[in-house]
Design a protein around this motif. Structure first.
Motif, PDB file in Angstrom:
ATOM      1  N   ASP A  28      53.409   4.000  -7.565  1.00  0.00           N
ATOM      2  CA  ASP A  28      54.053   2.936  -6.783  1.00  0.00           C
ATOM      3  C   ASP A  28      53.387   2.730  -5.423  1.00  0.00           C
ATOM      4  N   GLY A  31      48.137  -0.418  -5.511  1.00  0.00           N
ATOM      5  CA  GLY A  31      48.060  -1.693  -6.201  1.00  0.00           C
ATOM      6  C   GLY A  31      47.465  -1.504  -7.591  1.00  0.00           C
ATOM      7  N   GLU A  32      47.560  -2.538  -8.416  1.00  0.00           N
ATOM      8  CA  GLU A  32      47.066  -2.425  -9.786  1.00  0.00           C
ATOM      9  C   GLU A  32      45.560  -2.184  -9.822  1.00  0.00           C
ATOM     10  N   TYR A  33      44.814  -2.875  -8.970  1.00  0.00           N
ATOM     11  CA  TYR A  33      43.368  -2.662  -8.985  1.00  0.00           C
ATOM     12  C   TYR A  33      43.016  -1.264  -8.489  1.00  0.00           C
ATOM     13  N   LEU A  35      44.824   1.479  -9.075  1.00  0.00           N
ATOM     14  CA  LEU A  35      44.985   2.381 -10.221  1.00  0.00           C
ATOM     15  C   LEU A  35      43.749   2.334 -11.113  1.00  0.00           C
ATOM     16  N   ILE A  57      41.032  -7.084 -12.964  1.00  0.00           N
ATOM     17  CA  ILE A  57      42.369  -7.660 -12.801  1.00  0.00           C
ATOM     18  C   ILE A  57      42.290  -9.185 -12.828  1.00  0.00           C
ATOM     19  N   SER A  62      46.280  -8.083 -15.312  1.00  0.00           N
ATOM     20  CA  SER A  62      47.092  -6.959 -14.839  1.00  0.00           C
ATOM     21  C   SER A  62      46.449  -5.644 -15.292  1.00  0.00           C
ATOM     22  N   PHE A  63      46.977  -4.549 -14.754  1.00  0.00           N
ATOM     23  CA  PHE A  63      46.515  -3.221 -15.173  1.00  0.00           C
ATOM     24  C   PHE A  63      46.750  -3.025 -16.670  1.00  0.00           C
TER      25      PHE A  63
END
Length: 230
Positions: A28, A31-33, A35, A57, A62-63
């Motif tokens: 959390d 950010g998705e990028y 991860l 992304i 999305s991830f």
């Protein structure tokens, strides 16, 4: 700052800061990028992977959609080699293995949300249609989860009599039908409804009940039972 520090690639400090944020705050906190960066670090130890993570992304959305993308589509991304693709597919495989382990232990009719979560993990971000069947025993525990048809972006072949034949082989008393809509819209088509009715009709004299038919989209799901179509 030492001479060695000054000559070190700038991204090494970024990597350690990102890892530290993950250690302290978990997924959390990223950010998705970011991860994706953590995954790419392993495959690309001597490269700044932030631009590549952002490009992934931007391309897939999305991830989840990135790690679920087929290898041939991932190979279209400049700079993404086979080692990095393998790392992404390992993450996908691990997520699906964890989801399957959880559902095998918890699947009962009282855990509808767990069934939906499992099906979303397995199918929501596929770029082709897939039809699977969850076979249940008389206590509504999972006997098997099997893909019965794999198709194109808007169609997967389904053979109702083969589904019932397999149910009898497994000694199943009930089944849950599940398929995805890669378009993202989980609303049932006329063909979806007709095919479900066919399977119900074949199963009735065999005492194999159809508990539900779930349609999974990227951003939601539909239950034919919830719509009172079963």
């Amino acid at each position: 700052m030492t001479e060695a520090d000054a000559s070190a690639p700038h991204y090494l400090g970024h990597r350690e800061r990102l890892r530290e944020r993950f250690r302290k705050g978990g997924a959390d906190a990223l950010g998705e990028y970011e991860l994706l960066e953590l995954i790419l670090f392993r495959a690309m130890p001597r490269r700044d992977v932030k631009p590549l993570a952002k490009a992934l992304i931007a391309r897939f959305g999305s991830f989840a959609e990135t790690v679920s993308a087929r290898p041939e589509r991932l190979r279209e991304i400049d700079g993404l080699g086979e080692a990095a693709i393998v790392e992404l597919k390992i993450v996908e495989a691990a997520a699906k293995r964890l989801a399957k382990s959880a559902i095998e232990k918890r699947l009962t009719l009282s855990s509808f949300s767990a069934v939906v979560d499992y099906c979303r993990t397995m199918m929501a971000f596929l770029d082709h249609e897939e039809f699977r069947v969850l076979f249940l025993d008389k206590k509504n525990c999972l006997l098997a989860d099997e893909v019965q048809g794999v198709g194109t972006i808007d169609h997967a072949p389904v053979y109702p009599r083969e589904i019932m034949r397999r149910a009898l082989e497994l000694g199943a008393c009930a089944i849950i039908l599940v398929h995805n809509h890669p378009s993202g819209d989980p609303q049932p088509s006329a063909d979806d409804i007709h095919m479900t009715q066919q399977i119900i009709a074949i199963g009735k004299p065999l005492k194999v009940a159809v508990h539900d038919h779930l349609i999974i989209g990227k951003h939601g799901h539909v239950s034919l039972k919830g719509l009172r179509m079963i």
